[in-house]
Design a protein around this motif. Structure first.
Motif, short mmCIF file in Angstrom:
data_model
loop_
_atom_site.label_atom_id
_atom_site.label_comp_id
_atom_site.label_asym_id
_atom_site.label_seq_id
_atom_site.Cartn_x
_atom_site.Cartn_y
_atom_site.Cartn_z
N ARG A 1 11.10 10.84 -1.64
CA ARG A 1 11.33 12.23 -2.09
C ARG A 1 9.88 12.89 -1.81
O ARG A 1 9.83 13.99 -1.65
N ALA A 2 8.97 12.16 -1.96
CA ALA A 2 7.64 12.89 -2.27
C ALA A 2 7.15 13.28 -0.82
O ALA A 2 7.47 12.93 0.04
N PRO A 3 6.32 14.42 -1.05
CA PRO A 3 5.88 15.02 0.29
C PRO A 3 4.72 14.16 0.99
O PRO A 3 3.38 14.90 0.75
N THR A 4 4.71 13.04 1.40
CA THR A 4 3.59 12.19 1.57
C THR A 4 3.81 11.69 3.05
O THR A 4 5.20 11.42 3.50
N PRO A 5 2.92 10.89 3.96
CA PRO A 5 3.08 10.42 5.08
C PRO A 5 3.89 9.16 4.99
O PRO A 5 4.60 8.90 5.79
N GLU B 1 0.81 -1.13 0.13
CA GLU B 1 0.09 0.00 0.12
C GLU B 1 0.75 0.89 -0.03
O GLU B 1 0.31 2.40 -0.40
N VAL B 2 2.08 1.12 0.37
CA VAL B 2 2.93 2.07 0.23
C VAL B 2 3.21 2.78 -1.32
O VAL B 2 3.57 3.68 -1.53
N LEU B 3 3.28 1.53 -2.05
CA LEU B 3 3.56 1.88 -3.59
C LEU B 3 2.46 2.43 -4.38
O LEU B 3 2.78 2.90 -5.58
N MET B 4 1.13 2.20 -3.88
CA MET B 4 -0.02 2.53 -4.57
C MET B 4 -0.79 3.86 -3.99
O MET B 4 -0.66 4.01 -2.94
N PRO B 5 -1.53 4.82 -4.77
CA PRO B 5 -2.19 5.49 -4.08
C PRO B 5 -3.37 4.89 -3.31
O PRO B 5 -3.64 3.85 -3.58
N ALA C 1 8.85 4.51 2.56
CA ALA C 1 9.39 4.18 0.95
C ALA C 1 10.95 4.26 1.21
O ALA C 1 11.51 3.52 0.51
N GLY C 2 11.49 5.25 2.06
CA GLY C 2 12.82 5.19 2.11
C GLY C 2 13.50 3.96 2.68
O GLY C 2 14.80 3.61 2.31
#
Length: 721
Positions: free
Chosen positions: A83-87, A45-49, A92-93
């Protein structure tokens, strides 16, 4: 692409082969904590919207891209998400770090999690659940088949599957072997097969190193043996045979200083060492035996609080680099874990020694042994935290406090004991009673007891110790500094003090009884004057720090407060007779011995008055009659009347009254003796002493003028025209 069974018609060859029994990621616990913190069901669920579907996991990891396309999840993709500004950027890192070390790890983790989620549900619900989890429609059947064929993991097996990678990374191969034995046998997981094969190879290296080390020990070649044991530990970090052998060949001799120092405290062991390399990490270990006598090793911190009471232990500090042993260890001397009592304090008293301590946790008993001045040894009864030995002879006494423990095998073990020496000294006999007797402005102290000691009278700066409290002479305040007169002491005025008697013998003293002494301030400036109606006005110089005065006279007494006096003065109803007035400070401390100076006194004469009036003679046929001045002295019955002032009449032109005896023309003088003798004296006024009209006024002169009241008529009656 609907498969009938796992492994048949499911797309690319071997696409689902080697289903993972373990995620085999050392940081899986960190990933799982971050996932649960975000409320995610699985890491896909981290990989998809949110709410999107189409996740592919069978032939690599793919996510939807565009209208009908899809994108492979690779390192650039994960770095973009980080790098995306998401929670979910931080998680993801973490996935990107996992991918860098093992490109197959992300797919393995996703398959492990998705299969586990499906296996937690009944078989009939699994297709619908897989769709809810976002799996691509083409892979639903294959994933459901995988969940049916891969062995299910209970809680114990799941913990083993998720922990094995961390143990492998730390080279703890014995732990790895234990965890692998918990997993289902016969499962086709190539990663675990590889892990087992490499473990076997490393254990073979360890066995060879241990064999070489034992041969070197037999040849008394400690250097070579240590290198071989160290080589074995670098392969298998948790091999206890290698660890104990390394500690054995590196342990210090009995007489030499240990590089690792273990200091036994009340409830812990403190480890210290000389650390040459500031950037080096250390692994601290405690080596001991369990209840069955089997060798046991546990990791500790520099402050080991999990003590194995009653056991001999040895500590070792292993230098680490990148988590692996990087050199010979620092080894302590063997330590018997039998903590001594803490904070032992031994004091002496009259024929007595007292001891106190802090009892170590886990001690089954504490015993005390006393060795007297004559060499006799006795066991003393003691409390939980101390002891009291009475009836002891004067001299030096040795004290040994021993703690008792139970070893893990149940055998009793005692500590070496803590020793102390205390001398019983002669003490003074106590002061039994103390009295104080005022003698004028002094006070005389007397006491009983303390026949073999000096008695010191002291004033304690705070609360006085109770009688019988044992003191040291150096702790006593200085004696009373009051001057003496014939054995009595003269305290300063205005003092309230608690005086204590202390029996002193050399360096030791006993507190005695106390007595309170209050020293009143003298009253000065007492004066009184009469007022009409038998009253008297009294004035004093009010003494400092005095709350009340006691004022008395021949027929009465009154208590006056400082506030009332300053607000309204002091008037007394004393009557017309002569009266003696006294004033003294009133005591304020109940039960105190009062040292009072003589009361201030003032003698108020009887209420004697001199009155005067003009007596105009009747008018005659041939002129005016004479004008007389009648002067009358009145005194109370029984008054002595021996002294009276002189009466002087003064005239002043006009209707303004004379202000003093010198403000006008003196018309007549009547001596006080005439008034005392006759009572009433009438004298004719001189004719025209000054231009008419003129005003008369009488005055009293002489030393007794202030003690006689002058009664004056209405000023209008004293105008002569």
């Amino acid at each position: 692409m609907a498969g009938r069974d796992f492994g048949h018609h499911l797309g690319l060859p071997r696409a689902l082969s080697g289903l993972p029994l373990s995620p085999l990621v050392a940081s899986y616990g960190k990933l799982l904590a971050a996932q649960h913190g975000l409320g995610l069901r699985h890491l896909g669920e981290v990989l998809m919207p949110p709410g999107a579907g189409g996740l592919g996991v069978l032939d690599g990891v793919y996510v939807p891209s565009g209208a009908r396309g899809r994108r492979r999840v690779d390192l650039p993709f994960l770095e973009d998400l980080a790098r995306a500004p998401t929670p979910t950027a931080a998680l993801a890192g973490l996935l990107a770090e996992v991918h860098r070390s093992d490109p197959q790890a992300v797919r393995r983790v996703l398959l492990y999690q998705l299969i586990g989620l499906l296996q937690d549900r009944p078989v009939a619900e699994r297709p619908h659940l897989a769709a809810q989890l976002g799996v691509h429609a083409d892979e639903l059947a294959g994933l459901v088949a995988a969940a049916r064929l891969r062995p299910a993991l209970d809680k114990r097996r799941r913990h083993a599957a998720e922990s094995v990678a961390g143990a492998w990374e730390q080279h703890r191969l014995h732990r790895v072997r234990t965890l692998l034995e918990r997993l289902p046998e016969g499962a086709d997981d190539p990663a675990l097969r590889s892990l087992r094969a490499e473990s076997a190879a490393r254990f073979a290296v360890v066995d060879g190193a241990l064999l070489a080390a034992r041969r070197a020990e037999d040849d008394r070649d400690a250097e070579t043996a240590g290198e071989e044991y160290l080589r074995a530990l670098r392969e298998v970090a948790d091999d206890r045979r290698a660890l104990r052998g390394l500690v054995r060949v590196r342990r210090p001799r009995a007489a030499e200083r240990a590089p690792l120092r273990a200091e036994l405290g009340l409830d812990h062991v403190e480890l210290t060492w000389d650390e040459d390399d500031a950037g080096r990490d250390w692994r601290l270990l405690c080596l001991h035996r369990d209840e069955q006598g089997a060798p046991t090793v546990r990791e500790v911190s520099a402050r080991d609080e999990a003590l194995v009471l009653g056991s001999p232990v040895r500590y070792a500090a292993l230098p680490l680099r990148d988590g692996l042993v990087d050199g010979p260890p620092l080894v302590s001397h063997q330590l018997l874990v039998t903590p001594e009592v803490g904070g032992l304090s031994v004091t002496d008293g009259p024929e007595r020694i007292e001891g106190s301590w802090e009892r170590p946790p886990g001690a089954t008993d504490v015993t005390v042994e006393r060795t007297g001045p004559d060499g006799t040894v006795e066991q003393l009864s003691c409390r939980q935290d101390g002891f009291t030995a009475k009836g002891l002879p004067t001299g030096s006494h040795g004290i040994r406090v021993v703690c008792h423990y139970r070893a893990p095998d149940g055998q009793p073990v005692t500590s070496p004991g803590v020793r102390a020496t205390r001398t019983v000294h002669p003490w003074p006999s106590p002061v039994r009673t103390l009295t104080a007797q005022p003698e004028g402005d002094a006070v005389r102290f007397a006491w009983t007891g303390a026949e073999d000691a000096d008695v010191r009278l002291v004033e304690w700066p705070g609360e006085a110790p109770a009688p019988g409290v044992e003191l040291r002479t150096r702790e006593l305040p200085a004696g009373l500094g009051w001057p003496e007169r014939d054995g009595a002491r003269r305290p300063p005025p205005g003092l309230h003090v608690r005086v204590a008697a202390v029996a002193v013998l050399g360096e030791r003293a006993l507190a005695g009884p106390t007595v309170e002494v209050e020293v009143l301030r003298p009253v000065t400036g007492l004066a009184a004057r009469r007022l009409p109606g038998g009253e008297a006005e009294v004035t004093v110089d009010w003494p400092d720090d005095t709350g009340h005065l006691r004022v008395s006279w021949d027929t009465g007494e009154r208590s006056v407060t400082a506030h009332a006096y300053r607000r309204g003065g002091l008037r007394l109803s004393v009557g017309p007779q002569a009266v003696r007035i006294r004033a003294a400070a009133a005591p304020q401390v109940p039960g105190a011995v009062v040292v009072a100076p003589d009361a201030a006194e003032a003698l108020l004469p009887p209420d004697t008055a001199i009155g005067y009036q003009l007596v105009r003679a009747p008018r005659r046929l041939l002129g005016r009659g004479r004008t007389l001045l009648r002067v009358t002295l009145s005194a109370p019955e029984g008054g002595d009347g021996r002294d009276a002032p002189e009466f002087v009449c003064v005239a002043r032109s006009g209707t303004l009254r004379p202000r003093s005896a010198a403000d006008g023309t003196t018309l007549l003088r009547i001596p006080g003796t005439d008034l005392l003798r006759l009572g009433t004296v009438e004298q004719e006024l001189p004719a025209a002493p000054c231009p008419a009209p003129y005003t008369l006024r009488g005055f009293l002169l002489g030393e007794h003028a202030a003690s006689v009241r002058l009664e004056e008529p209405s000023p209008a009656t004293l105008v002569v025209r």
